[in-house]
Scaffold this motif. Structure first.
Motif, PDB file in Angstrom:
ATOM      1  N   VAL A 116       0.834  -1.215   0.000  1.00  0.00           N
ATOM      2  CA  VAL A 116       0.000   0.000   0.000  1.00  0.00           C
ATOM      3  C   VAL A 116       0.863   1.257   0.000  1.00  0.00           C
ATOM      4  N   THR A 117       1.906   1.284   0.826  1.00  0.00           N
ATOM      5  CA  THR A 117       2.793   2.448   0.883  1.00  0.00           C
ATOM      6  C   THR A 117       3.454   2.690  -0.467  1.00  0.00           C
ATOM      7  N   SER A 118       3.985   1.626  -1.071  1.00  0.00           N
ATOM      8  CA  SER A 118       4.648   1.746  -2.372  1.00  0.00           C
ATOM      9  C   SER A 118       3.668   2.208  -3.447  1.00  0.00           C
ATOM     10  N   PHE A 119       2.454   1.651  -3.407  1.00  0.00           N
ATOM     11  CA  PHE A 119       1.420   2.039  -4.363  1.00  0.00           C
ATOM     12  C   PHE A 119       1.125   3.536  -4.250  1.00  0.00           C
ATOM     13  N   LEU A 120       0.893   3.997  -3.023  1.00  0.00           N
ATOM     14  CA  LEU A 120       0.509   5.398  -2.819  1.00  0.00           C
ATOM     15  C   LEU A 120       1.621   6.372  -3.210  1.00  0.00           C
ATOM     16  N   VAL A 121       2.866   6.050  -2.860  1.00  0.00           N
ATOM     17  CA  VAL A 121       3.988   6.933  -3.207  1.00  0.00           C
ATOM     18  C   VAL A 121       4.129   7.047  -4.721  1.00  0.00           C
ATOM     19  N   LEU A 122       4.108   5.915  -5.417  1.00  0.00           N
ATOM     20  CA  LEU A 122       4.282   5.942  -6.877  1.00  0.00           C
ATOM     21  C   LEU A 122       3.063   6.480  -7.596  1.00  0.00           C
ATOM     22  N   PHE A 123       1.875   6.164  -7.087  1.00  0.00           N
ATOM     23  CA  PHE A 123       0.647   6.651  -7.723  1.00  0.00           C
ATOM     24  C   PHE A 123       0.621   8.177  -7.700  1.00  0.00           C
ATOM     25  N   ALA A 124       1.035   8.760  -6.579  1.00  0.00           N
ATOM     26  CA  ALA A 124       1.068  10.222  -6.460  1.00  0.00           C
ATOM     27  C   ALA A 124       2.168  10.821  -7.327  1.00  0.00           C
ATOM     28  N   ALA A 125       3.318  10.148  -7.388  1.00  0.00           N
ATOM     29  CA  ALA A 125       4.478  10.694  -8.108  1.00  0.00           C
ATOM     30  C   ALA A 125       4.306  10.627  -9.624  1.00  0.00           C
ATOM     31  N   GLU A 126       3.486   9.709 -10.112  1.00  0.00           N
ATOM     32  CA  GLU A 126       3.420   9.448 -11.560  1.00  0.00           C
ATOM     33  C   GLU A 126       2.434  10.351 -12.305  1.00  0.00           C
ATOM     34  N   TRP A 127       1.528  11.049 -11.608  1.00  0.00           N
ATOM     35  CA  TRP A 127       0.528  11.869 -12.304  1.00  0.00           C
ATOM     36  C   TRP A 127       1.199  12.949 -13.144  1.00  0.00           C
ATOM     37  N   GLY A 128       0.827  13.009 -14.413  1.00  0.00           N
ATOM     38  CA  GLY A 128       1.378  14.025 -15.305  1.00  0.00           C
ATOM     39  C   GLY A 128       2.834  13.782 -15.655  1.00  0.00           C
ATOM     40  N   ASP A 129       3.335  12.581 -15.331  1.00  0.00           N
ATOM     41  CA  ASP A 129       4.719  12.228 -15.604  1.00  0.00           C
ATOM     42  C   ASP A 129       4.914  12.117 -17.126  1.00  0.00           C
ATOM     43  N   LEU A 130       6.169  12.260 -17.547  1.00  0.00           N
ATOM     44  CA  LEU A 130       6.479  12.202 -18.971  1.00  0.00           C
ATOM     45  C   LEU A 130       6.072  10.865 -19.583  1.00  0.00           C
TER      46      LEU A 130
END
Length: 200
Positions: A116-130
Motif C-alpha cells: 500500500v505504501t509503495s502504491f501510494l507513493v508511486l501513484f502520487a508521483a506518476e501523475w502528469g509524468d512524462l
C-alpha cells in the motif's frame, strides 16, 4: 495486438522512465522495505496510471489524424526538452530525491502495508509524468490501446524491477544525467518518426 507497437511503446517508455524520479523512489523504498512487496505495490500503481493514460489516449484518437500526429510530435519534442534540461542538474538532485523518498518509506512496514505504501507513493508521483504523457500520445497516434498498454506497462515493470534488483549498482556505473540525455535522444527520434509518418 501489434508486436511492433508493443516493442515501440516498451522501448520509448523504458528509456524515458529510467532516469525518472519514480526509479529513485522505487530504489530507495526497496532498500527500506521488502523489495518484492515494493515492486508489487509499484507495479499496481503503474497498472492504474497506464490504464488512465491509455483511456485518455483512446479518447484523443477520435480527433482528426493530422491533429493527433501534430500533438504527438509536439509531446515528444517537449519530452526531449524536459529531459535535456533536467540532465544538467540530475546528478546533483539525486541525493535530495533519495532523502525525500526515504522519508516516505516506513522501514517497520511489512506485507500488505509495504504494498500500500509503495502504491501510494508511486501513484502520487506518476501523475502528469512524462511516461504517462508519452503513453497518451502513443495510443492517440497508433490507435492500438492494447499494444501500447502492454508495452508501456511492461516497460514500467521492467524499470521498477531494475530499480529493486540492481538500482544502486546501475547508478554507480551510469550517471543519471547520461540516462536523461539518452531519454531526450529517444524523444527526438520519436518526434522525427512522427513527422516522417505525417509527410510520407
Amino acid at each position: 495486438m501489434d508486436p511492433l507497437v508493443v516493442a515501440l511503446a516498451f522501448g520509448a517508455i523504458f528509456v524515458v522512465e529510467l532516469p525518472d524520479k519514480t526509479f529513485i523512489a522505487t530504489l530507495v523504498m526497496s532498500t527500506k522495505m521488502r523489495p518484492l512487496f515494493v515492486w508489487i505495490g509499484v507495479g499496481l500503481a503503474f497498472l492504474a496510471q497506464t490504464a488512465v493514460a491509455v483511456g485518455i489516449g483512446k479518447a484523443a484518437s477520435f480527433l482528426p489524424e493530422q491533429l493527433i500526429h501534430t500533438v504527438a510530435a509536439l509531446m515528444f519534442v517537449i519530452g526531449a526538452i524536459i529531459l535535456f534540461r533536467a540532465a544538467r542538474t540530475a546528478d546533483a538532485d539525486e541525493g535530495a530525491q533519495e532523502d525525500e523518498f526515504a522519508a516516505k518509506a516506513d522501514s517497520a512496514a511489512h506485507g500488505f502495508k509495504v504494498v500500500v505504501t509503495s502504491f501510494l507513493v508511486l501513484f502520487a508521483a506518476e501523475w502528469g509524468d512524462l511516461s504517462q504523457l508519452l503513453t497518451i500520445s502513443l495510443v492517440a497516434k497508433y490507435d492500438d490501446p492494447v499494444s501500447v498498454f502492454l508495452g508501456a506497462w511492461g516497460a514500467l515493470l521492467a524499470v521498477s524491477g531494475l530499480a529493486v534488483i540492481v538500482g544502486r549498482l546501475l547508478l554507480q556505473r551510469v550517471r543519471l544525467s547520461v540516462l536523461h540525455y539518452v531519454g531526450a535522444a529517444v524523444c527526438v527520434f520519436m518526434a522525427a518518426l512522427t513527422v516522417w509518418e505525417m509527410t510520407r
